[in-house]
Design a protein around this motif. Structure first.
Motif, PDB file in Angstrom:
ATOM      1  N   GLY A 486       0.807  -1.211   0.000  1.00 13.65           N
ATOM      2  CA  GLY A 486       0.000   0.000   0.000  1.00 13.65           C
ATOM      3  C   GLY A 486       0.837   1.256   0.000  1.00 13.65           C
ATOM      4  N   SER A 527       0.743  -5.422   7.778  1.00 12.47           N
ATOM      5  CA  SER A 527      -0.634  -5.535   7.286  1.00 12.47           C
ATOM      6  C   SER A 527      -1.188  -4.189   6.849  1.00 12.47           C
ATOM      7  N   ASN A 528      -0.906  -3.136   7.641  1.00 17.15           N
ATOM      8  CA  ASN A 528      -1.487  -1.833   7.345  1.00 17.15           C
ATOM      9  C   ASN A 528      -0.706  -0.751   8.079  1.00 17.15           C
ATOM     10  N   GLN A 530      -1.112   3.678   8.955  1.00 19.23           N
ATOM     11  CA  GLN A 530      -1.941   4.882   8.859  1.00 19.23           C
ATOM     12  C   GLN A 530      -1.220   6.068   9.493  1.00 19.23           C
ATOM     13  N   SER A 540       1.484   1.322  12.745  1.00 19.14           N
ATOM     14  CA  SER A 540       1.587   0.163  11.850  1.00 19.14           C
ATOM     15  C   SER A 540       1.224  -1.103  12.610  1.00 19.14           C
ATOM     16  N   TYR A 570      -5.369  -4.606  11.127  1.00 20.12           N
ATOM     17  CA  TYR A 570      -5.619  -3.183  10.893  1.00 20.12           C
ATOM     18  C   TYR A 570      -5.467  -2.431  12.206  1.00 20.12           C
ATOM     19  N   GLN A 572      -5.499   1.976  13.621  1.00 18.85           N
ATOM     20  CA  GLN A 572      -5.511   3.394  13.282  1.00 18.85           C
ATOM     21  C   GLN A 572      -5.720   4.241  14.530  1.00 18.85           C
TER      22      GLN A 572
END
Length: 809
Positions: A486, A527-528, A530, A540, A570, A572
């Motif tokens: 991403g 994984s993700n 923000q 993260s 996820y 955030q």
């Protein structure tokens, strides 16, 4: 060259009325294509462009009626909705042929007969099929097995086929008539392997229960071999048929005497399950490969290990010997193919390019080339001496299980989980070098905060910046060493963040293209990631079960949040930036203090791993989904508002006003009232991967089947389908002002969509959206809804190919 592009277009137009301009016109369109200029929606009726090279061209909705297209190349070209009415198309070139139709499930194996005149295919549809090579027609369907076919082989004289299946049986078939000759029964479990001896007098088979040797004429079992501790995976005759060699799940290789049924050798050394073995041609050595990442060469007389070949970084799926026995070819889950010298054990070449596990690889008959297939849906052709990739063949829509060189032609045969067998031409002589860098699968796309730029990330390990107005590439950010999952803009649009399977996060400067920060610390895939709302920090999460908070200016880790017992999917910041919320495969959602790192709250209720979550617009609620349930919780109180049981959820989103939740599963979008959990609306779709709200009255879905659909929520009807991609849509993003939509796909292209007289958010059945530009190199030949009425010069096989790809005559 300021006006070169417009001059080239004028040359093409002038060929409509002037035959003498045809060569200049063909050259002009070839130059435009090599510069990746979009040529869609053109009115090119009556143009004359013989011998033009339109490989990978974007020609969607272009009108070629009455055009002279003789000898034009359309290799892997986008021809959706193109009008070819009355066009002259003598000797055009597609680079591939009509596929062999018949199987209804995954095709796992393809083989040529010894004389090269027939093809054998076996499938999970419980059938084996025989095809004629020259006519491409199906000769016979071999039916009788009641379970999936595990493998099938021709006899050495080509007159018979032996097959085995999960139904515990072995069957022998007559190739000429397609009739079953013999049924060999005796195994009490799935038969994994069966093959003829070199004189075709015997068959050896193996199962989870035993190895059996059969006399072909009498159908009698000659030997029953037991002695291995776990099931046998594969078995082979030695070149002189006096011995058999087999491996089992106990990591051992055993050599047995065929005549007396006694064990001669036990070869031990592999640390994990063995995946392949074979004798060299004179039978003096045995070569094996394993999930332990090694290849081993053994003395077939003494059983001693002669060579240990190391280099692969993950399990090896298979090996093949060159025809002269001097080289070994290996292919692996590590996405590489390697060539080894048999005598020295040295690694000669590492062939890199596939983005997923390599499923099959073969030497050509003269050992000069290698063909490989992969879970990345591509076939690649390699030069053995240089180790360079010669050609990339795309078009299959799923894993490619097997691939073969044609014995006497410059063609390749492949089979796939998409249920097709395809034939490819590899006699390419002319190659046009693209001026644009190569793109791979597009994993994410996002608009900048001011809507003037788009950032994309790709499996090709790059992040790229694009100008929205022109589609021109502004920057390329390089540094990651693996698939990038991403990329996103910082809140002020001055920086770009990217994260990759290389376990790193990187921050890039938009203006200079330079890397500003490298964040390392996660011990598994990320994984993700923000940003915080002020852009000073980022959070993260990873498959290493941790969440980390980082300071962007210093590049240092501020906090490590531990507590999840499985992959964290996820995480955030909440709007106040003092808290972080996360979800995990451990079935929980957790709220953390972003200053102390302490866990504040655990939200439970899901029965299965949590796949994703979304915050409500005001940050007061969290909606999450698993494979079986959707849950909405109030964050401040920690209380569950509702829990709904529903299957196969793929995405979830809050409406802009926060009153409604939309969830998608494989074939539906469901709208739910946030307060009550009551289902409000159902939208029927297909293969839905994800969703976004356009506004409170419209929603967009994107699918595995390559379509983007705009829906009216109140009526439940489709307003418009945005078609053009020919691969799964991985990501879509709406511009900040709602005027445009960007999409990225596994077809390796990015498309920008908009309305000619309004915004995407204002789309209606009359005010339609269309794509403005596309970038990338399109994957595969595409002809959906193209018109071929009264075309001249197409061969019958080309007509069949056109029909298979959705062309209309």
């Amino acid at each position: 060259f300021v006006n070169l592009k417009s001059r080239l277009f004028r040359i093409i137009e002038s060929s409509k009325n002037n035959e003498n301009v045809s060569i200049a016109s063909a050259n002009a369109i070839t130059i435009l294509n090599s510069a990746n200029v979009n040529m869609h929606n053109r009115n090119w009726s009556n143009i004359k462009i013989p011998y033009a090279i339109l490989d990978h061209a974007f020609l969607e909705r272009t009108n070629f009626s009455n055009a002279n297209l003789d000898n034009v190349r359309f290799y892997q070209t986008l021809l959706n909705k193109v009008n070819f009415t009355n066009a002259s198309m003598n000797n055009i070139y597609f680079g591939e042929y009509a596929y062999l139709e018949g199987h209804s499930d995954r095709i796992v194996k393809i083989k040529f007969s010894p004389d090269g005149t027939k093809i054998l295919s076996c499938s999970w549809d419980n059938t084996i099929r025989i095809w004629d090579v020259s006519s491409r027609k199906q000769l016979h369907v071999l039916e009788g097995h009641s379970g999936e076919i595990t493998t099938a082989n021709f006899s050495h004289d080509g007159s018979k086929i032996v097959s085995c299946s999960r139904d515990n049986s072995i069957r022998i078939w007559d190739v000429l008539s397609g009739q079953q000759i013999k049924l060999l029964e005796g195994h009490s479990n799935t038969v994994r392997s069966a093959e003829f001896s070199s004189d075709d007098s015997k068959i050896v088979s193996c199962s989870y229960d035993a190895i059996r040797i059969w006399d072909v004429l009498s159908e009698q079992k000659i030997q029953l071999l037991q002695g291995h501790s776990i099931w046998v995976a594969s078995v082979k005759f030695s070149p002189d048929n006096s011995k058999i060699v087999f491996y089992s799940a106990d990591k051992s290789i055993r050599v047995w005497d065929v005549s007396c049924g006694t064990q001669l050798l036990l070869l031990e050394g592999h640390k994990y399950e063995i995946t392949g073995l074979q004798f060299i041609s004179d039978g003096s050595k045995i070569i094996s490969c394993s999930w332990d990442k090694t290849i081993r060469i053994w003395d077939a007389l003494s059983g001693q290990q002669i060579q240990l070949l190391e280099g692969h970084t993950n399990g090896i799926k298979g090996i093949q010997l060159s025809s002269d026995g001097s080289k070994i070819l290996s292919y692996s889950v590590d996405k590489t193919i390697r060539v080894w010298d048999v005598l020295s054990g040295k690694q000669l070449q590492v062939l890199e390019g596939h983005s997923e596990s390599v499923y099959a690889a073969k030497f050509s008959f003269d050992d000069s080339r290698i063909v490989s297939s992969s879970g990345d849906c591509t076939i690649r052709l390699w030069d053995v001496s240089s180790g360079k990739q010669i050609q990339l063949l795309e078009g299959h829509s799923s894993d490619i299980d097997d691939v073969e060189f044609f014995p006497n032609e410059s063609k390749i045969l492949s089979c796939s989980a998409d249920n097709t067998i395809r034939i490819w031409d590899i006699s390419l002589e002319k190659k046009i070098k693209s001026t644009e860098s190569y793109l791979d699968i597009i994993t994410a796309v996002e608009f900048s905060p001011d809507g003037s730029k788009i950032v994309s990330s790709s499996a090709d390990k790059t992040v790229r910046l694009w100008d929205v107005q022109s589609g021109r590439q502004i920057q390329i950010f390089e540094g990651h060493s693996d698939y990038i999952k991403g990329a996103l803009f910082s809140p002020d649009g001055s920086k770009i963040l990217s994260y990759s399977n290389d376990k790193t996060i990187r921050i890039w400067d938009v203006l200079s293209g330079k890397q500003l920060q490298l964040f390392e610390g996660h011990s598994d895939q990320i994984s993700n990631v923000q940003f915080s709302s002020d852009g000073s920090k980022l959070v993260s999460c990873s498959l290493d079960k941790t969440i980390r908070i980082w300071d962007i200016s210093s590049g240092r880790q501020i906090l490590l949040l531990e507590g999840h017992s499985n992959f964290v999917i996820y995480a955030q910041f909440l709007p106040d930036e003092y808290k972080v919320i996360s979800c995990s495969f451990d079935t929980t959602i957790r709220l953390w203090d972003a200053l102390s790192g302490k866990q504040i709250q655990i939200f439970e209720g899901h029965k299965d791993y949590v796949s994703g979550m979304k915050l409500s617009p005001d940050g007061s609620k969290i909606a999450s989904y698993s494979d079986q349930t959707i849950q909405v919780c109030d964050i401040s109180s920690g209380k569950q508002i509702f829990l709904i049981e529903t299957a196969d959820v793929t995405d979830i989103k809050f409406s802009p006003d926060g009153t409604t939740i939309a969830s998608s599963d494989k074939n539906t979008i469901r709208l739910w009232d946030v307060q009550t959990g009551k289902q409000i609306q159902i939208l029927k779709g297909q293969a839905i991967r994800g969703i976004i709200f356009l506004d409170s009255s419209k929603i967009i879905s994107y699918s595995w089947d390559s379509t983007i659909i705009i829906w009216d929520i109140y009526s439940g009807k489709q307003i418009q389908a945005l078609e053009g991609h020919n691969g799964s849509i991985y990501s879509i993003n709406l511009s900040p002002d709602g005027s445009k939509l960007v999409s990225g796909s596994s077809d390796k292209t990015i498309r920008l969509w908009g309305c000619s007289n309004g915004k995407i958010v204002d789309v209606t059945e009359n005010n339609v959206a269309d794509y403005i530009w596309s970038v990338g190199i399109q994957r595969g030949l595409s002809m959906k809804n193209s018109i071929w009425k009264s075309t001249k010069g197409l061969k019958n096989e080309q007509k069949l190919l056109v029909k298979q790809r959705g062309g209309i005559f």
